[in-house]
Design a protein around this motif. Structure first.
Motif, short mmCIF file in Angstrom:
data_model
loop_
_atom_site.label_atom_id
_atom_site.label_comp_id
_atom_site.label_asym_id
_atom_site.label_seq_id
_atom_site.Cartn_x
_atom_site.Cartn_y
_atom_site.Cartn_z
N THR A 78 -31.19 10.79 27.06
CA THR A 78 -31.32 12.11 27.70
C THR A 78 -30.36 13.13 27.12
O THR A 78 -30.72 14.29 26.88
N HIS A 79 -29.11 12.70 26.88
CA HIS A 79 -28.08 13.62 26.38
C HIS A 79 -27.72 13.30 24.93
O HIS A 79 -27.79 12.14 24.51
N HIS A 124 -25.20 12.44 21.90
CA HIS A 124 -23.96 11.66 21.90
C HIS A 124 -22.86 12.41 21.15
O HIS A 124 -22.21 11.87 20.27
N ASP A 162 -24.52 13.61 16.10
CA ASP A 162 -25.47 12.62 16.60
C ASP A 162 -26.58 12.51 15.56
O ASP A 162 -27.55 13.27 15.58
N ARG A 174 -30.38 11.63 16.80
CA ARG A 174 -31.04 12.77 17.45
C ARG A 174 -31.33 13.86 16.41
O ARG A 174 -32.34 14.56 16.51
N CYS A 178 -15.66 19.94 32.71
CA CYS A 178 -16.11 19.26 31.49
C CYS A 178 -15.84 20.14 30.26
O CYS A 178 -15.53 21.32 30.39
N ASP A 220 -17.64 21.70 28.24
CA ASP A 220 -18.44 22.91 28.09
C ASP A 220 -18.16 23.94 29.17
O ASP A 220 -18.83 24.98 29.23
N GLU A 268 -23.13 10.91 35.72
CA GLU A 268 -23.65 11.95 34.84
C GLU A 268 -22.56 12.51 33.94
O GLU A 268 -22.77 12.73 32.75
N ARG A 269 -21.40 12.71 34.52
CA ARG A 269 -20.27 13.27 33.78
C ARG A 269 -19.81 12.32 32.66
O ARG A 269 -19.60 12.74 31.53
N GLN A 290 -21.49 9.83 31.29
CA GLN A 290 -22.54 9.60 30.31
C GLN A 290 -22.57 10.70 29.26
O GLN A 290 -22.78 10.43 28.07
N ARG A 291 -22.34 11.91 29.70
CA ARG A 291 -22.41 13.05 28.77
C ARG A 291 -21.12 13.26 27.99
O ARG A 291 -21.15 13.53 26.80
N TRP A 292 -19.96 13.15 28.66
CA TRP A 292 -18.72 13.57 28.03
C TRP A 292 -17.69 12.47 27.83
O TRP A 292 -16.64 12.72 27.25
#
Length: 313
Positions: free
Chosen positions: A141-142, A144, A175, A178, A205, A207, A216-217, A219-221
């Protein structure tokens, strides 16, 4: 010849006196978020993408798993645009790893970096200004593009060492899977906060968003999400670079070549772009190389269409 200049032309002009003053005053030392933009040249971007793609190809061939690769960035802080780091070139390093553990800790690699740095500073006005490495994980989804704990430690060590000597340090994560999937370079640029810095919110975060959902946090960062921040990653081109990249895109589908095509073509296109940026002497060689690639591509297309007509494939 069209004499119209693009905004990117400014990135190729260096005011040496202003740059020296900027490096001496070191305004970034008094502001943890001084830098907000990282601007990359065409050749640096193409070389980064090609190198990261090679890590995927090599790893899959050898062990069935992509490997992370690492390299250095060359450039300078921009005194005319405070808060901007201009990246003019990139250099791959003989470092490979797995699962966010790419780190330059081998003495031979460090000696290689020192020797290369000394040579580059003798030849060019810029210095090494950062590093890049790939996160070749499955497409999810996000993207890397984040700092692992190891990445953050590496960035902080370099940043604390170089920033104080007038050479602000940038960290970039690519990434590659991707990038290959979307046919565009998926890369983000980061700077680490000093240990004494306290974020405005414990859930903030890189961004600037505030994400309270832990899963969620993370997994993304990553686990060290509030110890570094993201810069805007932009790309600059001179008037001449814009012409040649447009030509590559039209005639050779350069994104396709770099993200999913022949590794040989990727290398040839990158070298041709470098020659073009060198000036008049290199442009004749670049034109010949592009002409050869275009001829080979047309021959392949004729052959493919012939097979389609005969076999219906």
């Amino acid at each position: 010849m069209d004499q119209t200049k693009s905004k990117g032309d400014e990135c190729y002009s260096i005011d040496h006196a202003a740059l020296t003053e900027h490096r001496t005053s070191k305004p970034w030392m008094s502001s943890p978020t001084y830098f907000h933009t990282a601007s990359f040249s065409p050749s640096s971007s193409l070389k980064i993408l090609s190198h990261c793609q090679s890590g995927v190809t090599k790893g899959l061939k050898q062990s069935g798993k992509p490997v992370e690769v690492m390299g250095l960035l060359q450039g300078r802080p921009d005194p005319s645009n405070p808060g901007t780091i201009i990246v003019t070139d990139s250099f791959p390093l003989p470092i490979e790893g797995f699962e966010t553990r790419v780190i330059a800790d081998d003495s031979s690699v460090i000696n290689h970096m020192i020797a290369l740095g000394d040579l580059m500073e003798d030849l060019r006005p810029e210095k090494f200004c950062g590093w890049y490495h790939s996160h070749p994980f499955d497409v999810t989804t996000h993207p890397h593009t984040f700092f692992s704990s190891t990445d953050l430690s590496t960035q902080l060590q370099w940043q604390r060492s170089e920033d104080s000597h007038g050479n602000p340090w940038l960290g970039c994560v690519i990434d590659p899977l991707r990038s290959m999937s979307t046919s565009e370079l998926i890369m983000e640029s980061f700077r680490a906060f000093p240990p004494e810095y306290t974020p405005f919110d414990k859930f903030s975060c890189p961004d600037g968003s505030v994400v309270k959902n832990e899963s969620e946090r993370l997994q993304r960062w990553g686990a060290c999400f509030n110890r570094y921040y993201r810069l805007d990653t932009v790309y600059h081109m001179s008037t001449e670079s814009n012409k040649i990249v447009s030509r590559i895109n039209e005639d050779f589908k350069w994104v396709e070549s770099l993200t999913g095509g022949s590794g040989s073509d990727s290398s040839r296109i990158v070298k041709a772009v470098e020659r073009w940026e060198e000036g008049k002497e290199g442009r004749g060689k670049a034109r010949d190389e592009f002409k050869d690639i275009r001829g080979e591509r047309k021959a392949e297309e004729v052959k493919r269409k012939g097979l389609q007509g005969v076999f219906g494939v």
